[in-house]
Design a protein around this motif. Structure first.
Motif, PDB file in Angstrom:
ATOM      1  N   SER A  15      43.238  64.273  97.332  1.00 15.05           N
ATOM      2  CA  SER A  15      44.262  64.232  98.385  1.00 15.05           C
ATOM      3  C   SER A  15      45.684  64.261  97.844  1.00 15.05           C
ATOM      4  CB  SER A  15      44.085  62.967  99.244  1.00 15.05           C
ATOM      5  OG  SER A  15      42.822  62.973  99.881  1.00 15.05           O
ATOM      6  N   GLY A  16      45.883  63.927  96.578  1.00 18.09           N
ATOM      7  CA  GLY A  16      47.224  63.980  96.011  1.00 18.09           C
ATOM      8  C   GLY A  16      47.662  62.671  95.392  1.00 18.09           C
ATOM      9  N   SER A  17      48.893  62.665  94.911  1.00 17.84           N
ATOM     10  CA  SER A  17      49.447  61.510  94.197  1.00 17.84           C
ATOM     11  C   SER A  17      50.858  61.247  94.675  1.00 17.84           C
ATOM     12  CB  SER A  17      49.454  61.766  92.685  1.00 17.84           C
ATOM     13  OG  SER A  17      48.171  62.090  92.207  1.00 17.84           O
ATOM     14  N   ARG A  18      51.312  60.009  94.442  1.00 18.64           N
ATOM     15  CA  ARG A  18      52.679  59.634  94.757  1.00 18.64           C
ATOM     16  C   ARG A  18      53.238  58.803  93.611  1.00 18.64           C
ATOM     17  NH1 ARG A  18      51.982  56.245  98.702  1.00 18.64           N
ATOM     18  NH2 ARG A  18      52.382  54.383  97.446  1.00 18.64           N
ATOM     19  N   PHE A  19      54.359  59.238  93.069  1.00 15.03           N
ATOM     20  CA  PHE A  19      55.055  58.501  92.014  1.00 15.03           C
ATOM     21  C   PHE A  19      56.382  58.021  92.585  1.00 15.03           C
ATOM     22  CE2 PHE A  19      52.024  60.925  89.643  1.00 15.03           C
ATOM     23  CZ  PHE A  19      51.725  60.132  88.535  1.00 15.03           C
ATOM     24  N   ARG A  20      56.695  56.771  92.306  1.00 13.38           N
ATOM     25  CA  ARG A  20      57.918  56.172  92.840  1.00 13.38           C
ATOM     26  C   ARG A  20      58.702  55.543  91.692  1.00 13.38           C
ATOM     27  NH1 ARG A  20      56.383  52.549  97.450  1.00 13.38           N
ATOM     28  NH2 ARG A  20      56.259  54.529  98.578  1.00 13.38           N
ATOM     29  N   ARG A  34      68.982  51.675  98.828  1.00 10.72           N
ATOM     30  CA  ARG A  34      69.118  50.338  99.377  1.00 10.72           C
ATOM     31  C   ARG A  34      70.146  49.623  98.527  1.00 10.72           C
ATOM     32  NH1 ARG A  34      62.727  48.646 100.340  1.00 10.72           N
ATOM     33  NH2 ARG A  34      62.240  50.336 101.811  1.00 10.72           N
ATOM     34  N   SER A  35      71.317  49.412  99.114  1.00  9.02           N
ATOM     35  CA  SER A  35      72.455  48.935  98.349  1.00  9.02           C
ATOM     36  C   SER A  35      72.700  49.934  97.221  1.00  9.02           C
ATOM     37  CB  SER A  35      72.206  47.515  97.824  1.00  9.02           C
ATOM     38  OG  SER A  35      73.367  47.024  97.191  1.00  9.02           O
ATOM     39  N   GLU A  36      72.640  49.509  95.968  1.00  6.82           N
ATOM     40  CA  GLU A  36      72.857  50.438  94.861  1.00  6.82           C
ATOM     41  C   GLU A  36      71.550  50.775  94.145  1.00  6.82           C
ATOM     42  OE1 GLU A  36      75.869  48.660  92.421  1.00  6.82           O
ATOM     43  OE2 GLU A  36      77.472  49.606  93.573  1.00  6.82           O
ATOM     44  N   VAL A  37      70.431  50.462  94.744  1.00  5.31           N
ATOM     45  CA  VAL A  37      69.124  50.777  94.155  1.00  5.31           C
ATOM     46  C   VAL A  37      68.623  52.090  94.771  1.00  5.31           C
ATOM     47  CG1 VAL A  37      66.744  50.040  93.854  1.00  5.31           C
ATOM     48  CG2 VAL A  37      68.590  48.362  93.743  1.00  5.31           C
ATOM     49  N   ALA A  38      68.429  53.066  93.913  1.00  9.38           N
ATOM     50  CA  ALA A  38      67.907  54.362  94.353  1.00  9.38           C
ATOM     51  C   ALA A  38      66.393  54.376  94.178  1.00  9.38           C
ATOM     52  CB  ALA A  38      68.530  55.489  93.550  1.00  9.38           C
ATOM     53  N   GLU A  39      65.701  54.873  95.186  1.00  7.58           N
ATOM     54  CA  GLU A  39      64.248  55.003  95.123  1.00  7.58           C
ATOM     55  C   GLU A  39      63.897  56.481  95.248  1.00  7.58           C
ATOM     56  OE1 GLU A  39      61.296  52.204  97.073  1.00  7.58           O
ATOM     57  OE2 GLU A  39      61.077  53.982  98.339  1.00  7.58           O
ATOM     58  N   PHE A  40      63.417  57.053  94.144  1.00  5.60           N
ATOM     59  CA  PHE A  40      62.978  58.442  94.117  1.00  5.60           C
ATOM     60  C   PHE A  40      61.458  58.464  94.294  1.00  5.60           C
ATOM     61  CE2 PHE A  40      66.755  58.134  91.461  1.00  5.60           C
ATOM     62  CZ  PHE A  40      67.540  59.180  91.932  1.00  5.60           C
ATOM     63  N   GLU A  41      61.002  59.311  95.191  1.00  3.30           N
ATOM     64  CA  GLU A  41      59.563  59.395  95.440  1.00  3.30           C
ATOM     65  C   GLU A  41      59.132  60.850  95.380  1.00  3.30           C
ATOM     66  OE1 GLU A  41      57.519  56.765  98.443  1.00  3.30           O
ATOM     67  OE2 GLU A  41      57.247  58.717  99.417  1.00  3.30           O
ATOM     68  N   VAL A  42      58.113  61.125  94.571  1.00  5.78           N
ATOM     69  CA  VAL A  42      57.550  62.470  94.434  1.00  5.78           C
ATOM     70  C   VAL A  42      56.101  62.413  94.896  1.00  5.78           C
ATOM     71  CG1 VAL A  42      56.967  64.331  92.838  1.00  5.78           C
ATOM     72  CG2 VAL A  42      59.092  63.043  92.524  1.00  5.78           C
ATOM     73  N   THR A  43      55.790  63.182  95.926  1.00  2.74           N
ATOM     74  CA  THR A  43      54.452  63.184  96.525  1.00  2.74           C
ATOM     75  C   THR A  43      53.905  64.598  96.508  1.00  2.74           C
ATOM     76  OG1 THR A  43      55.158  61.401  98.004  1.00  2.74           O
ATOM     77  CG2 THR A  43      53.108  62.530  98.555  1.00  2.74           C
ATOM     78  N   ASP A  44      52.623  64.728  96.184  1.00  6.44           N
ATOM     79  CA  ASP A  44      51.998  66.059  96.184  1.00  6.44           C
ATOM     80  C   ASP A  44      50.663  65.999  96.910  1.00  6.44           C
ATOM     81  OD1 ASP A  44      49.676  65.682  94.240  1.00  6.44           O
ATOM     82  OD2 ASP A  44      51.333  65.099  92.941  1.00  6.44           O
TER      83      ASP A  44
END
Length: 487
Positions: A239-244, A172-182
């Motif tokens: 059920s798992g985790s999500r890190f952002r 979003r614009s120059e903001v990167a959003e990395f998301e890791v879900t398991d």
């Protein structure tokens, strides 16, 4: 008076406890530095020879993929070793950030390839969900960004006994959003606030505590905040985790297109061959430097310790010195001083050591010209040698785009899909699609291998050119199977 005496006893006890804690912290730091040096030294040989073998044209392409995996895994291990030092640096407020120019498609592809291999080895599905358009170049600390992403992905794989791990990126614009879900074991809500604390390791009744120091998430959170970003976590037990992670990654169009690495084959230096003296108590490192430089026209002399290096320097007057810091009897710092002051040597001196991250804090180093960290990057070593000695290198001619040696008839939709993947630089997706094409049409194996060799070297322009030829051939009714042009 009794109260004053009680305060004095309390102060004395606090001071004693503080001294004990500081002594323990210094001992920990010494241990961490020592063990990291011992680990980085053998890694230097592993990564060095992996780089040398990657440059060998006689190695088959299918073996090169394995060599690339060895190199990338070794680089990952080197990054983990650096993580051991990061905690002490973060606590002391001495961590440094750099503004690197990161070629994002290649950077992401290297991480995805390495983590997909680890996930599939455990029987997990690995899904990478990139955005439609990836900035070709962004600015950030490349090593720290890689460390953040690998820590999160490694944790997701580690704590997922079955199911899948997903890696998603959005801009979003120059903001990167990395998301890791398991789809792993999850984290109880009561434990979420403390997962970023040091030495906290996951596990539950179904999955015992896994091996590790319990520092991965601590380092990840600290680095993310130091880089001006934020990290959040959400989880459901079972059920798992999500890190952002959200980070500012300012992007720009590169000044020139990414060119494939040009392999150095020699030098244009006239007269006698340049002589290089390597002083290191590790014979593997000395052999690695000799194996790299001697085929390029250098004379390499080797010394296992400082006295031998001084003797050779007086006899031969080398053009360049590569010195390790930690040697028996005399350090590289002292050897550099004696080379300058006693032996009268004015040739460039490069410190090559596993302790380079600590060089800036030593107060040493008045007599050297440059430093290089172990594990050694061979291109970086050659770059420093060329700059210090004024050497103009000769290069192997860039290989032309290989002709498609087999039949590859692409439907317009297939060609468009491959072309789009190449435009955004999603090399992993291209490899998956080429594998699918080969399974669908075994007769196209040779043509797919030619395209795959271009992708292995990130020659995307040549890939697009070859792809255009294949799609044009498919559109030409005179080149189909059974036609007069069919070979």
């Amino acid at each position: 008076m009794n109260e004053i005496r009680a305060h004095k006893r309390t102060d004395a006890a606090l001071q004693k406890a503080r001294d004990v804690a500081e002594a323990a912290n210094k001992a920990k730091s010494r241990y961490v530095v020592g063990i990291s040096h011992e680990l980085r030294s053998p890694l230097n040989a592993i990564l060095g020879y992996a780089q040398l073998l990657e440059r060998d044209p006689s190695i088959p392409e299918r073996r090169r993929d394995g060599l690339r995996t060895i190199r990338r895994s070794g680089e990952h291990l080197a990054a983990l070793i650096e993580g051991l030092l990061d905690i002490s640096k973060i606590e002391a407020g001495r961590i440094e950030l750099y503004r690197d120019e990161i070629r994002l498609p290649e950077f992401l592809d290297a991480i995805v390839d390495m983590m997909r291999f680890q996930a599939e080895a455990k029987g997990l599905a690995f899904v990478f969900d990139p955005p439609e358009r990836v900035p070709p170049v962004v600015h950030a600390d490349e090593r720290r960004l890689r460390q953040i992403l690998i820590n999160l992905l490694s944790n997701a794989i580690k704590f997922t006994p079955r199911g899948s791990v997903s890696f998603r990126l959005r801009f979003r614009s120059e903001v990167a959003e990395f998301e890791v879900t398991d789809t792993g074991i999850g984290i109880p809500e009561a434990d979420l606030p403390r997962i970023f604390e040091p030495f906290q390791r996951g596990g539950n009744a179904r999955l015992p505590a896994t091996p590790g120091a319990g520092l991965g998430l601590t380092i990840t959170k600290a680095l993310t905040e130091i880089m001006g970003g934020e990290i959040t976590a959400a989880s459901t037990p079972g059920s798992g985790s999500r890190f952002r992670v959200r980070l500012l990654l300012s992007g720009k169009v590169p000044a020139q297109q990414t060119a494939p690495e040009r392999h150095i084959t020699g030098q244009t230096r006239r007269g006698r061959p340049a002589e290089v003296l390597v002083a290191d108590d590790d014979p593997d490192h000395r052999a690695l430097v000799a194996d790299l430089l001697e085929p390029l026209g250098f004379t390499v002399r080797q010394a296992a310790d400082a006295p031998e290096a001084l003797r050779i320097a007086r006899e031969a007057a080398p053009d360049l010195f590569l010195l390790d810091i930690a040697m028996p009897g005399m350090t590289g710092w002292e050897l550099a001083r004696r080379l300058r002051e006693e032996a009268g040597q004015s040739a460039p001196i490069v410190i090559v050591s596993a302790n380079v991250p600590e060089v800036g804090a030593t107060g040493e180093g008045l007599h050297h010209d440059d430093v290089l960290a172990k594990p050694v990057s061979l291109p970086a070593l050659l770059d420093k040698i060329g700059r210090l000695l004024g050497i103009a290198w000769t290069f192997a001619d860039a290989p032309p785009a290989p002709l498609l040696g087999g039949r590859l008839n692409l439907a317009p939709a297939q060609a468009a899909e491959l072309r789009q993947l190449a435009v955004i630089g999603y090399v992993g997706g291209i490899r998956d699609r080429l594998d699918a094409l080969e399974r669908e049409d075994p007769g196209a194996r040779d043509a797919v291998a030619a395209l795959r060799s271009l992708i292995a070297e990130y020659r995307l322009d040549d890939f697009l050119a070859a792809l255009s030829g294949a799609s044009e051939a498919a559109d030409d009714p005179g080149t189909g199977p059974g036609s007069p042009h069919d070979r």
